[in-house]
Motif scaffolding. Sequence first.
Motif, mmCIF file in Angstrom:
data_model
loop_
_atom_site.group_PDB
_atom_site.id
_atom_site.type_symbol
_atom_site.label_atom_id
_atom_site.label_comp_id
_atom_site.label_asym_id
_atom_site.label_seq_id
_atom_site.Cartn_x
_atom_site.Cartn_y
_atom_site.Cartn_z
ATOM 1 N N UNK A 52 0.832 -1.209 0.000
ATOM 2 C CA UNK A 52 0.000 0.000 0.000
ATOM 3 C C UNK A 52 0.864 1.256 0.000
ATOM 4 N N UNK A 53 1.928 1.246 0.787
ATOM 5 C CA UNK A 53 2.801 2.412 0.845
ATOM 6 C C UNK A 53 3.520 2.671 -0.465
ATOM 7 N N UNK A 54 4.133 1.619 -1.021
ATOM 8 C CA UNK A 54 4.863 1.801 -2.278
ATOM 9 C C UNK A 54 3.930 2.137 -3.435
ATOM 10 N N UNK A 60 10.830 4.562 0.625
ATOM 11 C CA UNK A 60 11.082 3.391 1.476
ATOM 12 C C UNK A 60 11.075 3.785 2.953
ATOM 13 N N UNK A 61 11.635 4.944 3.273
ATOM 14 C CA UNK A 61 11.655 5.406 4.670
ATOM 15 C C UNK A 61 10.234 5.674 5.171
ATOM 16 N N UNK A 62 9.390 6.293 4.350
ATOM 17 C CA UNK A 62 8.016 6.574 4.746
ATOM 18 C C UNK A 62 7.230 5.276 4.906
ATOM 19 N N UNK A 63 7.449 4.311 4.000
ATOM 20 C CA UNK A 63 6.776 3.017 4.106
ATOM 21 C C UNK A 63 7.172 2.337 5.406
ATOM 22 N N UNK A 67 4.562 1.328 8.287
ATOM 23 C CA UNK A 67 4.433 -0.058 8.760
ATOM 24 C C UNK A 67 4.607 -0.100 10.274
ATOM 25 N N UNK A 68 5.589 0.627 10.797
ATOM 26 C CA UNK A 68 5.790 0.670 12.250
ATOM 27 C C UNK A 68 4.557 1.225 12.960
ATOM 28 N N UNK A 69 3.911 2.202 12.354
ATOM 29 C CA UNK A 69 2.734 2.841 12.944
ATOM 30 C C UNK A 69 1.497 1.950 12.874
ATOM 31 N N UNK A 70 1.320 1.234 11.749
ATOM 32 C CA UNK A 70 0.076 0.512 11.500
ATOM 33 C C UNK A 70 0.115 -0.971 11.858
ATOM 34 N N UNK A 114 -7.227 -1.202 4.953
ATOM 35 C CA UNK A 114 -7.147 0.057 4.207
ATOM 36 C C UNK A 114 -7.586 1.224 5.081
ATOM 37 N N UNK A 115 -8.614 1.014 5.875
ATOM 38 C CA UNK A 115 -9.075 2.052 6.793
ATOM 39 C C UNK A 115 -7.993 2.355 7.828
ATOM 40 N N UNK A 116 -7.372 1.313 8.393
ATOM 41 C CA UNK A 116 -6.292 1.501 9.371
ATOM 42 C C UNK A 116 -5.167 2.325 8.744
#
Length: 136
Positions: A52-54, A60-63, A67-70, A114-116
């Motif tokens: 989803x991020x990519x 890559x840093x934002x993804x 991932x750490x957050x979600x 997706x909502x998360x």
Amino acid sequence: MKKRILRYEYLDRYIRQRLLMKPNSAKFVATKVAADGLLFGPLDLLVFFSYMGFSSGHSAQQVKEDVKRDFLPALLLGGTVWPVVQIANFRFIPVRYQLLYVNLFCLLDSTFLSWVEQQGDAPWKQWFKSITGVDD
């Protein structure tokens, strides 16, 4: 889709033949639920949130940050629903139909994930970090 079919067939065959468990026994079902939840669940979440991020164009840093957050909130919330779904799946549904059954719930799960992911850094996600003691 074919990989998921193979996953259930392999898991069923492995537990029957290697662990010598009687099909549909409580121990057999519990072993399949544990394997599915502990092995495949976290991997599926990691792949989902990374994809989803990519696909959204994130770096890559934002993804990694997303991932750490979600990951933890999704894992803990999913961990309350999926075992019940899979107990019914592995206990009552023949192996050849397990994919159809679980895909109905995968549709709901993908909507939830997706909502998360779209919630960003919502306060309720911070609550999960506070109760588990996990910091960034």
